[in-house]
Motif scaffolding. Structure first.
Motif, PDB file in Angstrom:
ATOM      1  N   VAL A   1       0.668  -1.068  -0.300  1.00 23.97           N
ATOM      2  CA  VAL A   1       0.126   0.152   0.033  1.00 23.97           C
ATOM      3  C   VAL A   1       1.472   1.152   0.077  1.00 23.97           C
ATOM      4  O   VAL A   1      -0.058   2.502  -0.453  1.00 23.97           O
ATOM      5  N   ALA A   2       1.653   0.898   0.432  1.00 23.34           N
ATOM      6  CA  ALA A   2       2.892   2.420   0.138  1.00 23.34           C
ATOM      7  C   ALA A   2       2.365   3.414  -1.211  1.00 23.34           C
ATOM      8  O   ALA A   2       2.954   2.423  -2.604  1.00 23.34           O
ATOM      9  N   GLY A   3       2.888   4.241  -1.799  1.00 22.84           N
ATOM     10  CA  GLY A   3       2.150   5.482  -2.211  1.00 22.84           C
ATOM     11  C   GLY A   3       0.411   5.495  -3.009  1.00 22.84           C
ATOM     12  O   GLY A   3       0.275   5.674  -3.624  1.00 22.84           O
ATOM     13  N   SER A   4       0.204   4.885  -1.887  1.00 27.80           N
ATOM     14  CA  SER A   4      -1.764   4.882  -2.110  1.00 27.80           C
ATOM     15  C   SER A   4      -2.103   5.837  -1.299  1.00 27.80           C
ATOM     16  O   SER A   4      -1.422   6.426  -0.494  1.00 27.80           O
ATOM     17  N   LEU A   5      -3.302   5.967  -1.395  1.00 23.13           N
ATOM     18  CA  LEU A   5      -4.512   7.259  -0.505  1.00 23.13           C
ATOM     19  C   LEU A   5      -4.871   6.236   0.294  1.00 23.13           C
ATOM     20  O   LEU A   5      -5.924   5.402  -0.402  1.00 23.13           O
ATOM     21  N   LEU A   6      -4.624   6.095   1.362  1.00 19.12           N
ATOM     22  CA  LEU A   6      -5.469   5.607   2.252  1.00 19.12           C
ATOM     23  C   LEU A   6      -7.068   6.289   3.447  1.00 19.12           C
ATOM     24  O   LEU A   6      -6.641   7.473   3.320  1.00 19.12           O
ATOM     25  N   VAL A   7      -7.280   5.953   3.717  1.00 20.79           N
ATOM     26  CA  VAL A   7      -8.722   6.590   4.773  1.00 20.79           C
ATOM     27  C   VAL A   7      -8.816   5.433   5.462  1.00 20.79           C
ATOM     28  O   VAL A   7      -8.995   4.264   5.985  1.00 20.79           O
ATOM     29  N   VAL A   8      -8.984   6.176   7.090  1.00 23.17           N
ATOM     30  CA  VAL A   8      -9.750   5.960   7.782  1.00 23.17           C
ATOM     31  C   VAL A   8     -10.795   6.747   8.317  1.00 23.17           C
ATOM     32  O   VAL A   8     -11.157   7.450   8.523  1.00 23.17           O
ATOM     33  N   PRO A   9     -11.379   5.586   8.108  1.00 26.12           N
ATOM     34  CA  PRO A   9     -13.285   6.122   8.308  1.00 26.12           C
ATOM     35  C   PRO A   9     -13.571   6.705   9.036  1.00 26.12           C
ATOM     36  O   PRO A   9     -13.307   5.770  10.797  1.00 26.12           O
ATOM     37  N   GLY A  10     -14.609   7.638   9.615  1.00 27.31           N
ATOM     38  CA  GLY A  10     -14.774   7.756  11.296  1.00 27.31           C
ATOM     39  C   GLY A  10     -13.852   8.427  13.058  1.00 27.31           C
ATOM     40  O   GLY A  10     -14.063   8.043  13.539  1.00 27.31           O
ATOM     41  N   ALA A  11     -12.856   8.571  11.877  1.00 24.10           N
ATOM     42  CA  ALA A  11     -11.549   9.001  12.645  1.00 24.10           C
ATOM     43  C   ALA A  11     -11.958  10.348  13.386  1.00 24.10           C
ATOM     44  O   ALA A  11     -11.115  10.112  15.416  1.00 24.10           O
ATOM     45  N   GLY A  12     -12.565  10.673  12.747  1.00 20.40           N
ATOM     46  CA  GLY A  12     -12.642  12.056  14.015  1.00 20.40           C
ATOM     47  C   GLY A  12     -13.655  13.621  13.364  1.00 20.40           C
ATOM     48  O   GLY A  12     -14.589  12.551  12.997  1.00 20.40           O
ATOM     49  N   LYS A  13     -13.073  14.229  14.014  1.00 23.72           N
ATOM     50  CA  LYS A  13     -14.991  15.470  12.822  1.00 23.72           C
ATOM     51  C   LYS A  13     -13.294  16.940  12.723  1.00 23.72           C
ATOM     52  O   LYS A  13     -12.971  17.333  13.458  1.00 23.72           O
ATOM     53  N   GLY A  14     -13.071  16.629  11.202  1.00 19.24           N
ATOM     54  CA  GLY A  14     -12.464  17.886  10.486  1.00 19.24           C
ATOM     55  C   GLY A  14     -13.058  19.715  10.674  1.00 19.24           C
ATOM     56  O   GLY A  14     -14.181  19.025  10.704  1.00 19.24           O
ATOM     57  N   MET A  15     -12.346  19.912   9.864  1.00 15.89           N
ATOM     58  CA  MET A  15     -12.820  21.203   9.783  1.00 15.89           C
ATOM     59  C   MET A  15     -13.036  21.711   8.388  1.00 15.89           C
ATOM     60  O   MET A  15     -12.335  21.632   7.873  1.00 15.89           O
ATOM     61  N   PRO A  16     -14.201  22.706   7.987  1.00 10.10           N
ATOM     62  CA  PRO A  16     -14.042  23.578   6.507  1.00 10.10           C
ATOM     63  C   PRO A  16     -12.964  23.937   6.276  1.00 10.10           C
ATOM     64  O   PRO A  16     -12.708  24.445   7.488  1.00 10.10           O
ATOM     65  N   GLN A  17     -12.634  24.022   5.313  1.00 12.87           N
ATOM     66  CA  GLN A  17     -10.983  24.532   5.169  1.00 12.87           C
ATOM     67  C   GLN A  17     -11.541  25.420   3.962  1.00 12.87           C
ATOM     68  O   GLN A  17     -12.308  25.727   2.855  1.00 12.87           O
ATOM     69  N   PRO A  18     -10.797  27.025   4.543  1.00 13.69           N
ATOM     70  CA  PRO A  18     -10.987  28.164   3.848  1.00 13.69           C
ATOM     71  C   PRO A  18     -10.074  28.046   1.524  1.00 13.69           C
ATOM     72  O   PRO A  18      -9.133  26.722   2.202  1.00 13.69           O
ATOM     73  N   SER A  19     -10.253  28.409   0.631  1.00 14.88           N
ATOM     74  CA  SER A  19     -10.198  28.381  -0.390  1.00 14.88           C
ATOM     75  C   SER A  19      -8.875  29.066  -0.892  1.00 14.88           C
ATOM     76  O   SER A  19      -9.627  30.376  -0.005  1.00 14.88           O
ATOM     77  N   PHE A  20      -8.212  29.218  -0.981  1.00 14.73           N
ATOM     78  CA  PHE A  20      -7.157  30.117  -1.392  1.00 14.73           C
ATOM     79  C   PHE A  20      -7.449  31.156  -2.213  1.00 14.73           C
ATOM     80  O   PHE A  20      -8.845  31.658  -3.427  1.00 14.73           O
ATOM     81  N   ALA A  21      -7.610  32.875  -2.011  1.00 18.04           N
ATOM     82  CA  ALA A  21      -8.735  34.282  -2.036  1.00 18.04           C
ATOM     83  C   ALA A  21      -7.443  34.649  -4.475  1.00 18.04           C
ATOM     84  O   ALA A  21      -8.747  35.166  -4.702  1.00 18.04           O
ATOM     85  N   GLY A  22      -6.686  33.261  -4.564  1.00 19.42           N
ATOM     86  CA  GLY A  22      -6.166  34.240  -5.887  1.00 19.42           C
ATOM     87  C   GLY A  22      -7.204  33.747  -6.666  1.00 19.42           C
ATOM     88  O   GLY A  22      -8.132  32.485  -6.479  1.00 19.42           O
TER      89      GLY A  22
END
Length: 280
Positions: free
Chosen positions: A259-280
């Motif tokens: 799996v090295a080089g893959s995109l992994l996911v841990v479902p239900g790991a926590g609660k993130g925050m909405p991320q801002p977008s670049f203003a440019g």
């Protein structure tokens, strides 16, 4: 907590996962492979775009498209697929690395030398109109950057220091640098990071095969073990921002885990925050 393989890949240096809420997709890069990946977990749809330079990060823009932290500077990928420079400043022997968007919409873009020489990298603040301010000019490997939920603190990693540092933030400027936590010898090096809705800092461990969560007081309170030793960065995504996406790398490994080089996911790991977008 157990992981799943979200995207099976053989990225040389997978990095920079970022959730694009408007498009409902995860964006991530293969720095040395010169590729920008997207993944829609609802449909399974994937895209891959090749860049002409090593690309340290790709993040959503408020007006659509992406901002790219490229080897020679900051590029804007427009919705029609065209690429143009916002700021170009090539330096021999130096490349882009991790980047993040601050609550005010500015891009905080890191660089490093290919030989990882101390003091050869920088952290710069880039505004939407292309103005650039070098914030830190004595960096070895500029990596994870993130902000507390109230925007009053900024967390930052220069990997060889083995520290996660914290700064006070006022009017877009940072002061009072101090250590939040240190990663002990033998546990790997701190790399990319993200901050959750509780203000805890999640950091990927290069050569540590894990993601750790530190409280705002700097206490280690959670460890997610992963089979790929070179874990590079993490970000929350999915409809409820509860799934932790993790990028990994194969570079330098003589016998990489499948799996090295893959995109992994841990479902239900926590609660993130909405991320801002670049203003440019």
């Amino acid at each position: 907590m157990t992981y799943e393989v979200a995207v099976r890949a053989e990225a040389t240096l997978g990095e920079g996962p970022a959730w694009d809420a408007r498009a409902g997709r995860l964006i991530w890069v293969d720095i040395l492979g010169c590729r920008v990946h997207t993944f829609d977990p609802a449909s399974g749809r994937r895209t891959v775009r090749t860049t002409e330079q090593h690309v340290g990060a790709a993040l959503p823009r408020a007006g659509g498209g992406l901002v790219l932290n490229l080897r020679d500077g900051i590029g804007l990928l427009d919705p029609d697929g065209s690429l143009r420079w916002l700021h170009r400043e090539p330096v021999a022997g130096r490349r882009a690395n991790d980047a993040a968007v601050a609550p005010d919409g500015s891009l905080w873009a890191g660089t490093m030398r290919y030989d990882e020489a101390p003091g050869g990298g920088t952290l710069s603040r880039v505004t939407g109109d292309g103005a650039v301010e070098v914030v830190l000019d004595d960096v070895a490997v500029s990596n994870g950057t993130g902000w507390s939920p109230d925007g009053r603190l900024m967390y930052y990693v220069d990997s060889p220091t083995r520290r996660i540092d914290v700064f006070d933030v006022e009017d877009g400027h940072i002061t009072n640098r101090r250590p939040l936590a240190a990663v002990e010898e033998g546990a790997g090096f701190p790399d990319g990071l993200t901050v959750d809705a509780d203000g805890c800092v999640w950091v990927a461990l290069w050569d540590g095969g894990a993601v750790r969560r530190y409280t705002p007081a700097g206490d280690l309170d959670r460890v997610i073990r992963l089979p790929a030793p070179r874990v590079t960065a993490c970000a929350f995504g999915g409809a409820g921002l509860t799934d932790l996406y993790v990028t990994t790398a194969r570079v330098g490994l003589t016998a990489p885990h499948p799996v090295a080089g893959s995109l992994l996911v841990v479902p239900g790991a926590g609660k993130g925050m909405p991320q801002p977008s670049f203003a440019g």
